[in-house]
Structure formats: C-alpha cells, structure tokens
Design a protein around this motif. Structure first.
Motif, PDB file in Angstrom:
ATOM      1  N   LEU A 113       0.860  -1.183   0.000  1.00  0.00           N
ATOM      2  CA  LEU A 113       0.000   0.000   0.000  1.00  0.00           C
ATOM      3  C   LEU A 113       0.896   1.234   0.000  1.00  0.00           C
ATOM      4  O   LEU A 113       1.788   1.367   0.850  1.00  0.00           O
ATOM      5  N   ALA A 114       0.700   2.110  -0.978  1.00  0.00           N
ATOM      6  CA  ALA A 114       1.524   3.313  -1.113  1.00  0.00           C
ATOM      7  C   ALA A 114       0.616   4.527  -1.273  1.00  0.00           C
ATOM      8  O   ALA A 114      -0.563   4.413  -1.628  1.00  0.00           O
ATOM      9  N   THR A 115       1.195   5.685  -1.007  1.00  0.00           N
ATOM     10  CA  THR A 115       0.463   6.948  -1.125  1.00  0.00           C
ATOM     11  C   THR A 115       1.033   7.773  -2.265  1.00  0.00           C
ATOM     12  O   THR A 115       2.263   7.828  -2.451  1.00  0.00           O
ATOM     13  N   VAL A 144       9.379  -5.322 -11.867  1.00  0.00           N
ATOM     14  CA  VAL A 144       8.579  -4.292 -11.209  1.00  0.00           C
ATOM     15  C   VAL A 144       7.146  -4.804 -11.069  1.00  0.00           C
ATOM     16  O   VAL A 144       6.774  -5.800 -11.704  1.00  0.00           O
ATOM     17  N   PRO A 145       6.327  -4.161 -10.241  1.00  0.00           N
ATOM     18  CA  PRO A 145       4.953  -4.641 -10.050  1.00  0.00           C
ATOM     19  C   PRO A 145       4.208  -4.815 -11.367  1.00  0.00           C
ATOM     20  O   PRO A 145       4.129  -3.894 -12.183  1.00  0.00           O
ATOM     21  N   SER A 146       3.668  -6.015 -11.563  1.00  0.00           N
ATOM     22  CA  SER A 146       2.937  -6.306 -12.788  1.00  0.00           C
ATOM     23  C   SER A 146       1.451  -6.015 -12.644  1.00  0.00           C
ATOM     24  O   SER A 146       0.713  -6.033 -13.633  1.00  0.00           O
ATOM     25  N   LEU A 147       1.022  -5.747 -11.435  1.00  0.00           N
ATOM     26  CA  LEU A 147      -0.375  -5.419 -11.167  1.00  0.00           C
ATOM     27  C   LEU A 147      -0.397  -4.243 -10.208  1.00  0.00           C
ATOM     28  O   LEU A 147       0.228  -4.278  -9.146  1.00  0.00           O
ATOM     29  N   LYS A 177      -5.327  11.656  -7.401  1.00  0.00           N
ATOM     30  CA  LYS A 177      -5.190  12.836  -6.554  1.00  0.00           C
ATOM     31  C   LYS A 177      -4.058  12.674  -5.553  1.00  0.00           C
ATOM     32  O   LYS A 177      -3.760  11.566  -5.095  1.00  0.00           O
ATOM     33  N   LEU A 178      -3.414  13.769  -5.225  1.00  0.00           N
ATOM     34  CA  LEU A 178      -2.384  13.771  -4.189  1.00  0.00           C
ATOM     35  C   LEU A 178      -2.972  13.210  -2.893  1.00  0.00           C
ATOM     36  O   LEU A 178      -4.067  13.588  -2.480  1.00  0.00           O
ATOM     37  N   GLY A 179      -2.255  12.289  -2.280  1.00  0.00           N
ATOM     38  CA  GLY A 179      -2.710  11.695  -1.035  1.00  0.00           C
ATOM     39  C   GLY A 179      -3.576  10.466  -1.200  1.00  0.00           C
ATOM     40  O   GLY A 179      -3.897   9.795  -0.211  1.00  0.00           O
ATOM     41  N   SER A 180      -3.964  10.128  -2.435  1.00  0.00           N
ATOM     42  CA  SER A 180      -4.744   8.913  -2.650  1.00  0.00           C
ATOM     43  C   SER A 180      -3.826   7.700  -2.534  1.00  0.00           C
ATOM     44  O   SER A 180      -2.599   7.811  -2.552  1.00  0.00           O
ATOM     45  N   ARG A 181      -4.440   6.517  -2.406  1.00  0.00           N
ATOM     46  CA  ARG A 181      -3.666   5.299  -2.175  1.00  0.00           C
ATOM     47  C   ARG A 181      -3.657   4.422  -3.419  1.00  0.00           C
ATOM     48  O   ARG A 181      -4.612   4.405  -4.209  1.00  0.00           O
ATOM     49  N   VAL A 182      -2.565   3.653  -3.568  1.00  0.00           N
ATOM     50  CA  VAL A 182      -2.456   2.647  -4.617  1.00  0.00           C
ATOM     51  C   VAL A 182      -1.943   1.361  -3.988  1.00  0.00           C
ATOM     52  O   VAL A 182      -1.303   1.378  -2.930  1.00  0.00           O
ATOM     53  N   LEU A 183      -2.254   0.246  -4.632  1.00  0.00           N
ATOM     54  CA  LEU A 183      -1.749  -1.054  -4.212  1.00  0.00           C
ATOM     55  C   LEU A 183      -0.876  -1.619  -5.319  1.00  0.00           C
ATOM     56  O   LEU A 183      -1.290  -1.675  -6.479  1.00  0.00           O
ATOM     57  N   LEU A 184       0.339  -2.028  -4.948  1.00  0.00           N
ATOM     58  CA  LEU A 184       1.314  -2.554  -5.894  1.00  0.00           C
ATOM     59  C   LEU A 184       1.571  -4.016  -5.577  1.00  0.00           C
ATOM     60  O   LEU A 184       1.909  -4.361  -4.436  1.00  0.00           O
TER      61      LEU A 184
END
Length: 371
Positions: free
Chosen positions: A269-271, A296-299, A329-336
């Motif tokens: 989980l990254a921001t 690198v992350p494939s998904l 958006k700035l501050g939103s989260r992503v999953l790698l």
C-alpha cells in the motif's frame, strides 16, 4: 481473477505507508488449493516459511494439512519452534559455529530436522548437542544444478549418510533437492523438462543409498513453479512457498497455456506523494519497500490502466501513465503487487491483513534479518 482489494478502503485511511497488505481471502484460497492438490496427488506439504515469516500463516497451512514447515534460517526455526509450530525443517546447511550452537539449543528442546552437505557440520553439531536429548533427524542437501549448496556426487551422499547413522544423537532422514533455478523458467515445457532432470539426479542418489541398504524416508524440495510436475515421483514432500502470495515474478510463468492457479494476495500500500509532472506521478514505495531483485509490479490497483512502475530510489516509486490520462489525486492510495515476495516481506515489520467485511488486523513478521 477474483475481486481485488480497493486501495482506498476506509480501513486503510489510518495506515502509514508504505505498508505490507495481505488479502486474507486470497491467502486462504491459495492455501486450500495447494493442500487439496497435494492430497489428491499423494504427496506431503512442508511449505516454506522464508516466504511469509508468519506463525499465523504457518498455522493456517498446518490446519489445511501440511506435515510441517520449512525454514531457511536459524532465526526462523527458533521463532517457529518457540511458537509451538511442529515438523520444522531447516533447509539451509549451517557452517557458522555460533549459529550451530543456537541450532543445537533448539534441537535439545524441539523435534526439528536439518540438512547438511559436509561432514564438519555433523562433527560440530555432535559436540554441541545435549547427549540426553531426543535424536536429531538429519537430511543430506543435494546440489541439483543450482550450484548454491549441497553435495555434488553420490559418493559424498553415501559417505554422509553413513556418518549420520554412525553418529550418536542423530538419525538419517533422507535427502533434499531444491531446484530454485527451475522454479522461474517461464515456459511450462522448459520448466517440466528441468524438473524431470532434477528428479533424475535425485533418483541416482537414492539408488546408491538403496544399494547400501540405507532408506531415505524423506525426499524434500520442489517449489511453487515446478510442483505440478514434481508430484509424478521421487519427492515425498514439497517445499512450496510463494504460492501463498504470488508475486510479479511468478505471475510471468506459463502453466499449460495459462497462469499458475493461485491468486495474488500480497501488495504494498503506497500513497501518491507528488503529481506535478505531466504524464507521471510519484508514490512513497521504492527500494526500501519492495525488493528489486525481481520484475517491477505487474499489477497496480488505483492507477490508470496501462500505467507502468519504475523504482525512483530508496523512498520513491515513479508511475508513468498513458498519454491524456489524469493522475490520481495527491494523497490517494495505490496497491502494488509485490515484486519478489520473500525479500519484500523481510523489509516490513508486519502485515496489514484485510479480512471479511474489510476489517484490518496486524500480523507480525518474525525473524527478519537484522531484527
């Protein structure tokens, strides 16, 4: 592919990033699928803890039918023995005398097994073991082409087996042949052929032992990439590990025309921390958050479709988007999706485990290097 996690779940809002996130439902599906596969093919499972370093996950594997757990380091076998996990096997030969002393201390208190590839390891352990403790089961590590550890000829195997049988406080358990170099062959037919070559090598060692009237009860090894082929003979148990998580490296493998039959369950989980450059944005997950000895992350979840990741240094990852797409958006989260799961797990102190109803629990990561 089953429904994936939402990177902007409310339960993630208070989690500081980068964080190791585990989808409990996908994890359980993978554990169940491998257990059913092994049972259907009449082979035992001794899954590898180096992948997850979690007694919670180990317990789930044993509840599903595993005969025990494999460990890569003395610290792992100490931690899992202390937690009451049974059927532990140390799969790495140890030559460091202080570590051998720690290993002997565990063996004096718990029913464990180890592998060796040299007579000196046997002699030192014999000196260190408590003579009144339970016998230590010892297996011989065979070099099956990875050129990492293990004996390299059948003469050495026979000599070591005879030495183990002649050493008070030890019993000969069998042989180990782990073919890490085969597990990641992308083409399924190439991987099948590589696995067959490994089993043929092990059969040669077993033949020499049989001719000397020495029984190898255990033949252990294999892995997530080759286990589908290694149930056809030779191995009595599988040391599968990465199937519980499935990382970007294993995601590349072909499996009889498709992908391996396990679901991605482990993510970072990254921001989103910077959105000022056209066509790309930055997240707070770099080489300190993910191992970079794999792809690198494939998904990626929570990013525009068609985006690609590159490492941007210790703390940063750079995500490039297709032209004309708006950045998150700035501050939103992503999953790698994790790159190489084993060393990635070692970088983190705990998992954030997403369970039913999207509740989150924290599970510790044990026996990390330097921890």
């Amino acid at each position: 592919m089953p429904n994936m996690l939402d990177p902007n779940l409310p339960a993630f809002a208070d989690i500081q990033t980068p964080a190791l996130v585990l989808d409990a439902s996908a994890l359980q599906r993978n554990i169940t699928a491998m257990a059913e596969f092994a049972k259907a093919n009449g082979v035992a499972l001794r899954p590898h803890a180096k992948t997850h370093k979690s007694t919670r996950i180990a317990q789930l594997q044993i509840e599903a039918g595993a005969v025990g757990i494999s460990c890569a380091t003395v610290a792992e076998i100490e931690a899992f023995a202390q937690a009451g996990i049974t059927g532990l096997l140390l799969t790495t030969p140890v030559a460091d005398r202080p570590k051998l002393a720690r290993l002997a201390a565990v063996a004096d208190q718990s029913d464990i097994s180890i592998v060796v590839d040299h007579a000196d390891q046997i002699h030192v352990l014999h000196e260190l073991l408590d003579a009144g403790s339970r016998p230590l089961q010892v297996l011989i590590d065979i070099d099956v082409g990875q050129r990492r550890t293990g004996v390299v000829d059948t003469v050495s195997t026979l000599a070591l087996a005879q030495l183990i049988e002649a050493t008070p406080g030890m019993t000969f358990g069998g042989i180990q042949g782990f073919a890490g170099h085969v597990q990641h062959m992308i083409d399924s037919q190439e991987r099948r052929a590589g696995a067959a070559r490994v089993r043929a090598m092990l059969d040669e060692h077993l033949h020499v032992l049989t001719e000397a009237c020495i029984k190898a009860e255990i033949v252990t090894g294999s892995g997530t990439g080759a286990c589908a082929y290694d149930v056809t003979g030779t191995y009595t148990e599988l040391q599968v590990g990465s199937y519980v998580f499935m990382d970007s490296d294993y995601g590349k493998l072909e499996h009889e025309g498709g992908a391996l039959p396990y679901d991605p369950s482990l993510f970072i989980l990254a921001t989103v921390t910077s959105v000022n450059r056209a066509g790309e944005f930055t997240v707070d997950a770099g080489v300190k958050a993910m191992a970079f000895n794999g792809p690198v992350p494939s998904l990626m979840l929570g990013v525009p479709e068609g985006s690609t990741y590159r490492f941007g240094g210790d703390e940063h990852g750079m995500i490039t988007m297709p032209s004309g797409v708006e950045a998150p958006k700035l501050g939103s989260r992503v999953l790698l999706l994790t790159t190489h799961c084993d060393p990635t797990v070692n970088l983190h102190a705990s998992y954030q485990v997403v369970g039913h109803n999207n509740g989150v629990e924290t599970w510790p990561v044990l026996a990390r290097y330097g921890a």
